[in-house]
Design a protein around this motif. Structure first.
Motif, PDB file in Angstrom:
ATOM      1  N   GLN A   5       0.802  -1.227   0.000  1.00  0.00           N
ATOM      2  CA  GLN A   5       0.000   0.000   0.000  1.00  0.00           C
ATOM      3  C   GLN A   5       0.834   1.276   0.000  1.00  0.00           C
ATOM      4  O   GLN A   5       0.289   2.363  -0.052  1.00  0.00           O
ATOM      5  CB  GLN A   5      -0.865   0.047   1.289  1.00  0.00           C
ATOM      6  N   HIS A   6       2.148   1.133   0.133  1.00  0.00           N
ATOM      7  CA  HIS A   6       2.938   2.332   0.412  1.00  0.00           C
ATOM      8  C   HIS A   6       3.427   2.987  -0.873  1.00  0.00           C
ATOM      9  O   HIS A   6       4.228   2.399  -1.589  1.00  0.00           O
ATOM     10  CB  HIS A   6       4.135   1.978   1.287  1.00  0.00           C
ATOM     11  N   ALA A  13       6.199   2.802  11.137  1.00  0.00           N
ATOM     12  CA  ALA A  13       5.021   2.712  12.009  1.00  0.00           C
ATOM     13  C   ALA A  13       3.794   2.250  11.219  1.00  0.00           C
ATOM     14  O   ALA A  13       2.876   1.656  11.775  1.00  0.00           O
ATOM     15  CB  ALA A  13       4.748   4.068  12.651  1.00  0.00           C
ATOM     16  N   SER A  14       3.799   2.516   9.918  1.00  0.00           N
ATOM     17  CA  SER A  14       2.632   2.162   9.099  1.00  0.00           C
ATOM     18  C   SER A  14       2.793   0.798   8.429  1.00  0.00           C
ATOM     19  O   SER A  14       1.946   0.392   7.633  1.00  0.00           O
ATOM     20  CB  SER A  14       2.419   3.237   8.023  1.00  0.00           C
ATOM     21  N   PRO A 220       1.654  10.897  15.143  1.00  0.00           N
ATOM     22  CA  PRO A 220       0.651  11.867  14.696  1.00  0.00           C
ATOM     23  C   PRO A 220       0.405  11.722  13.193  1.00  0.00           C
ATOM     24  O   PRO A 220       1.349  11.521  12.433  1.00  0.00           O
ATOM     25  CB  PRO A 220       1.287  13.231  15.001  1.00  0.00           C
ATOM     26  N   GLY A 221      -0.849  11.784  12.801  1.00  0.00           N
ATOM     27  CA  GLY A 221      -1.170  11.684  11.377  1.00  0.00           C
ATOM     28  C   GLY A 221      -1.502  10.266  10.943  1.00  0.00           C
ATOM     29  O   GLY A 221      -1.970  10.042   9.835  1.00  0.00           O
ATOM     30  N   GLN A 222      -1.255   9.298  11.825  1.00  0.00           N
ATOM     31  CA  GLN A 222      -1.601   7.905  11.483  1.00  0.00           C
ATOM     32  C   GLN A 222      -2.716   7.465  12.428  1.00  0.00           C
ATOM     33  O   GLN A 222      -2.547   7.514  13.648  1.00  0.00           O
ATOM     34  CB  GLN A 222      -0.360   7.020  11.647  1.00  0.00           C
ATOM     35  N   SER A 223      -3.847   7.031  11.864  1.00  0.00           N
ATOM     36  CA  SER A 223      -5.018   6.816  12.733  1.00  0.00           C
ATOM     37  C   SER A 223      -4.983   5.487  13.491  1.00  0.00           C
ATOM     38  O   SER A 223      -5.586   5.368  14.538  1.00  0.00           O
ATOM     39  CB  SER A 223      -6.299   6.937  11.912  1.00  0.00           C
ATOM     40  N   PHE A 224      -4.307   4.470  12.966  1.00  0.00           N
ATOM     41  CA  PHE A 224      -4.316   3.193  13.692  1.00  0.00           C
ATOM     42  C   PHE A 224      -3.002   2.443  13.479  1.00  0.00           C
ATOM     43  O   PHE A 224      -2.245   2.738  12.548  1.00  0.00           O
ATOM     44  CB  PHE A 224      -5.503   2.322  13.256  1.00  0.00           C
ATOM     45  N   ASP A 225      -2.783   1.482  14.366  1.00  0.00           N
ATOM     46  CA  ASP A 225      -1.585   0.645  14.255  1.00  0.00           C
ATOM     47  C   ASP A 225      -1.959  -0.592  13.437  1.00  0.00           C
ATOM     48  O   ASP A 225      -2.837  -1.360  13.834  1.00  0.00           O
ATOM     49  CB  ASP A 225      -1.125   0.233  15.669  1.00  0.00           C
TER      50      ASP A 225
END
Ligand code: ASP
Length: 349
Positions: A5-6, A13-14, A220-225
């Protein structure tokens, strides 16, 4: 490769468990392919990779350039001292110059945290298709180093099948200047995602207590792990408490260039308290490998004898694994934006 997806790669972290598995699987394939000399893989033929390093680098930059060449990309590199940066041109305008020349991938290193991310956002807003790969930004992130360290450990624990599962339940110590280390931060995301438990060890001035909660919430800026269950992080102040029972030790360079003030009383005292040696490693209770991202301060983070002992010290192995790991990242980025997966078959050039 499906499911990658990247578009840009800014930090780990994503990354999901599947992402780590995809990188390790490809890295292992690239490591075992005969891609030296005239035999290259055509996967990135016709693509242009530019390495924009606004901070010094020996390993990361040359490793990315070699990785890109082994995948048949054209490579351009930028050197701040001989560029128009010295005439006042901004980082963004410098990057846009390479985009205008057709760069498909910008590998960016900068001393300020968030420069690669800002660049990626600006390129997206401008509708450019160029992707950004973070080659290390400030204290924040060094994703390709975190991944090559993961690959090196996975190969050590499971040479026949170096997958993320090889790290499950392992205990890894990270020793030294954690505060200033983007490598430590990327490793924390990667190792805990694969189920390893991490023991951090250093003096309070280089390892604040709150590092034990480092992976508890996404940045910050990433909604979930994307990782359902992570390994744990523990902070220890003494090697005598950190090392017993670990499966590997990673030690980190003292980043004097990032220390605004005097954070250590003396290097010899630091070596006495946190320096690794053959003798010190006996605390682990078993023979364990030692990693260091380099460059190493001989006699500070570890003794010269340990650094040169290739049966224990994996520093050269890390460098070797850097190339296939970075090939994997470049390949995945190229595959994500083409309709057909780029070929993995060697050709003679
Ligand atoms: N080479 C690594 C980095 O760029 C580690 C270091 O410099 O100590 O972060």
């Amino acid at each position: 490769m499906n499911g990658w997806q990247h578009r840009h790669i800014i930090d780990l972290a994503s990354f999901s468990s599947e992402d780590y598995a995809a990188v390790l699987e490809l890295a292992e394939r690239f490591r075992s392919l005969p891609v030296t000399g005239a035999r290259k893989l055509p996967a990135l033929q016709g693509r242009l990779v530019a390495t924009l390093f606004f901070e010094p680098s020996t390993r990361t930059r040359s490793s990315f350039e070699l990785a890109a060449k082994r995948l048949s990309a054209d490579v351009m590199s930028f050197s701040p001292s001989s560029s128009s940066l010295s005439k006042g041109e901004s980082v963004l305008d410098t990057a846009r110059t390479y985009v205008a020349m057709g760069a498909d991938v910008l590998v960016v290193r900068h001393r300020s945290t968030a420069v690669p991310e800002q660049l990626a956002r600006d390129l997206d807003a401008a509708g450019e298709r160029t992707v950004v790969l973070n080659g290390g930004d400030g204290l924040h992130s060094h994703p390709s180093q975190g991944l090559l360290d993961l690959f090196t450990l996975a190969r050590h624990f499971a040479p026949d099948h170096p997958s993320p599962e090889a790290l499950q339940g392992k205990r890894i110590a990270i020793v030294g200047d954690i505060l200033h280390s983007r490598v430590a931060r990327s490793n924390l995301w990667a190792l805990t995602a694969c189920g390893a438990d991490v023991v951090l060890c250093g003096p309070p001035s280089l390892l604040p207590d709150d590092f034990s909660a480092f992976v508890e919430s996404p940045p910050p800026g990433q909604s979930f792990d994307p990782v359902a269950q992570r390994g744990t992080i523990r902070v220890e102040r003494k090697l005598e408490r950190a090392l017993p029972g670990v499966d590997a030790v990673m030690t980190l360079r003292l980043q004097k260039e990032r220390m605004g003030q005097q954070l250590l009383t003396s290097l010899s005292r630091y070596h006495r308290d946190y320096g690794l040696s053959h003798d010190r490693l006996k605390l682990c209770g078993q023979l364990v490998p030692v990693l260091h991202p380099g460059p190493v301060n001989r006699g500070v983070e570890m003794t010269s004898a340990l650094l040169d002992d290739l049966s224990i010290c994996l520093v050269e192995e890390q460098v070797r694994n850097g190339v296939p790991t970075r090939m994997a990242l470049l390949y995945l980025m190229a595959a994500a934006e083409s309709a057909a997966e780029p070929s993995l078959v060697s050709r003679s050039s």
